[in-house]
Design an enzyme around this catalytic site. Sequence first.
Site, mmCIF file in Angstrom:
data_model
loop_
_atom_site.group_PDB
_atom_site.id
_atom_site.type_symbol
_atom_site.label_atom_id
_atom_site.label_comp_id
_atom_site.label_asym_id
_atom_site.label_seq_id
_atom_site.Cartn_x
_atom_site.Cartn_y
_atom_site.Cartn_z
ATOM 1 C CD GLU A 35 41.787 44.855 36.750
ATOM 2 O OE1 GLU A 35 40.725 45.291 37.238
ATOM 3 O OE2 GLU A 35 41.928 44.635 35.540
ATOM 4 C CD GLU A 92 41.232 40.307 34.432
ATOM 5 O OE1 GLU A 92 40.555 41.169 33.830
ATOM 6 O OE2 GLU A 92 41.233 40.167 35.657
HETATM 7 C C1 BG6 Z 1 39.110 43.554 34.889
HETATM 8 C C2 BG6 Z 1 38.651 42.717 36.051
HETATM 9 O O1 BG6 Z 1 39.167 44.855 35.282
HETATM 10 O O2 BG6 Z 1 38.297 43.630 33.768
HETATM 11 C C3 BG6 Z 1 37.636 41.649 35.703
HETATM 12 O O3 BG6 Z 1 39.725 42.151 36.733
HETATM 13 C C4 BG6 Z 1 36.656 42.202 34.715
HETATM 14 O O4 BG6 Z 1 37.039 41.189 36.876
HETATM 15 C C5 BG6 Z 1 37.409 42.594 33.448
HETATM 16 O O5 BG6 Z 1 35.609 41.337 34.421
HETATM 17 C C6 BG6 Z 1 36.537 43.083 32.313
HETATM 18 O O6 BG6 Z 1 35.742 44.112 32.752
HETATM 19 P P1 BG6 Z 1 34.157 44.054 32.641
HETATM 20 O O7 BG6 Z 1 33.694 45.277 33.292
HETATM 21 O O8 BG6 Z 1 33.872 44.005 31.180
HETATM 22 O O9 BG6 Z 1 33.733 42.820 33.336
#
Ligand code: BG6
Length: 472
Positions: free
Chosen positions: A172, A362
């Site tokens: 990101e 993701e």
């Molecule tokens: C993304 C990241 O922004 O979101 C991850 O690359 C992160 O590392 C994921 O875990 C979910 O966000 P969060 O804050 O719920 O962990």
Amino acid sequence: MAFPKNFMWGGATSAAQIEGAYLVDGKKESTADLMTIGQEKVGRKIGYYPNEFYPSHTAIDFYHHYQEDIKLFSEMGFKAYRFSMAWSRIYPNGDDQTVNKAGLEFYDKIVNLCLKYKIEPIVTIQHFDTPIGLKKYHFWLGRQTVTYYLKFAKTLFQHFKGRVKYWLTFNEINNMSTMPWNAGGLPLNASEEDKMIAAYHQLLASAKAVTLAHEIDKHNLVGMMYNGHFSYPASCKPSDVWGNQQFQAKMLFYADVQVRGYYPRYKLRELERLKIKLPVVAGDLESLKAGTVDFISLSYYLTHVCGEKTKGIVKGLNGLETGYQNKYLVKSTWGWPIDPLGLRIGLNQLYDRYQLPLMIVENGLGAVDKIEDGLINDDYRIDYMQKHLQALEAAIERDGVEVWGYMSWGPIDLISASTGEIKKRYGFIYVDVDDQGQGTYKRFKKKSFSWYKKVIATNGASLRDNFREKGY
Ligand code: BG6
């Protein structure tokens, strides 16, 4: 069949969010190790608070459970597993002369096990974890960090040659504008000038790493990783539409540079207006041009609503929500608007703009899971993923978007990157540990485990079933 034959189904994690063992076998601290629960929420200075518990220091102890965990991924039928290699395991201070062999050996075991199970490893070189040792160069504000990142990347490309083919340079990268500590070790209230200088260094480092990866092995495929901050205008009032477009430009400029190899005109004009001078030295522009990425990977969780008043600035908890609420969407427990169609819209936008293959690396739902009668019935997660995968299927089948794969975040419970807690669970696999590190660390399959297994086994065909009636 909507999903291509070799579609890469899998899951994604990052080192600092799962491994634990944060000072084991020579590893030293990284920026991720200084995040404690709710740090961003309370807005205090990031630092080490000795009387507090840091869930990420032990995380889910993947460091000692990787065999069991990767076996479970294999049982689900994973074709690919995206993970990151912690820079501070391999070069503990970031700028060490020599490599920490124990660090490389740990990732040898992970990569080899994946290959044994015929799981394609997809490696993120930096995922929110700059070594604390690089503080002396002001982390990504200093040009020296580019040099040391390239040394780290070169070590990985050479060492894993022939075993790892897919690489992502920075997780990101556009988070430098929204979460500068995670992205590059800058304070949460860093100035726009500092963020743009650090971003320049990362974009340069990424481009040079792409060139290096191709030189070391022509089979390497290197992607950018974009935080899918897609958004809608607050209304059809032209100034709202313009405000939304400005927000999009703020995010997309990172992709523009990584895909096209140069800063877009709108960004150059903005920097000029803000009197921000990028630290460009001879040869840099050529490096940016030469190191364009082979594909675009992205994360997707939610959409924003932007307008005149937001002026393109992301505000709110975790830096993830803009000033406007979307009354058409429901939100997760953590206040993230759930928007499956937004994924289809975003994929179309990216593919139309760049015509490069995409990979979702993701997507998932952070939720509180409860064990009842020894079972975790996470229908809410199945529902979330089912709808997002249906949107993905439509983008591939109906719109002709080229998507190489889908990695759920995270297939096993892990520590939240924005709030530092484990209570916000994403996994198909439950890990018995709480926010104070208490628990057996035992792994349990949630209901979603067999649901995802079936999705993979049928290459997505089961998404058309009525999953509730079938009672997974
Ligand atoms: C993304 C990241 O922004 O979101 C991850 O690359 C992160 O590392 C994921 O875990 C979910 O966000 P969060 O804050 O719920 O962990």
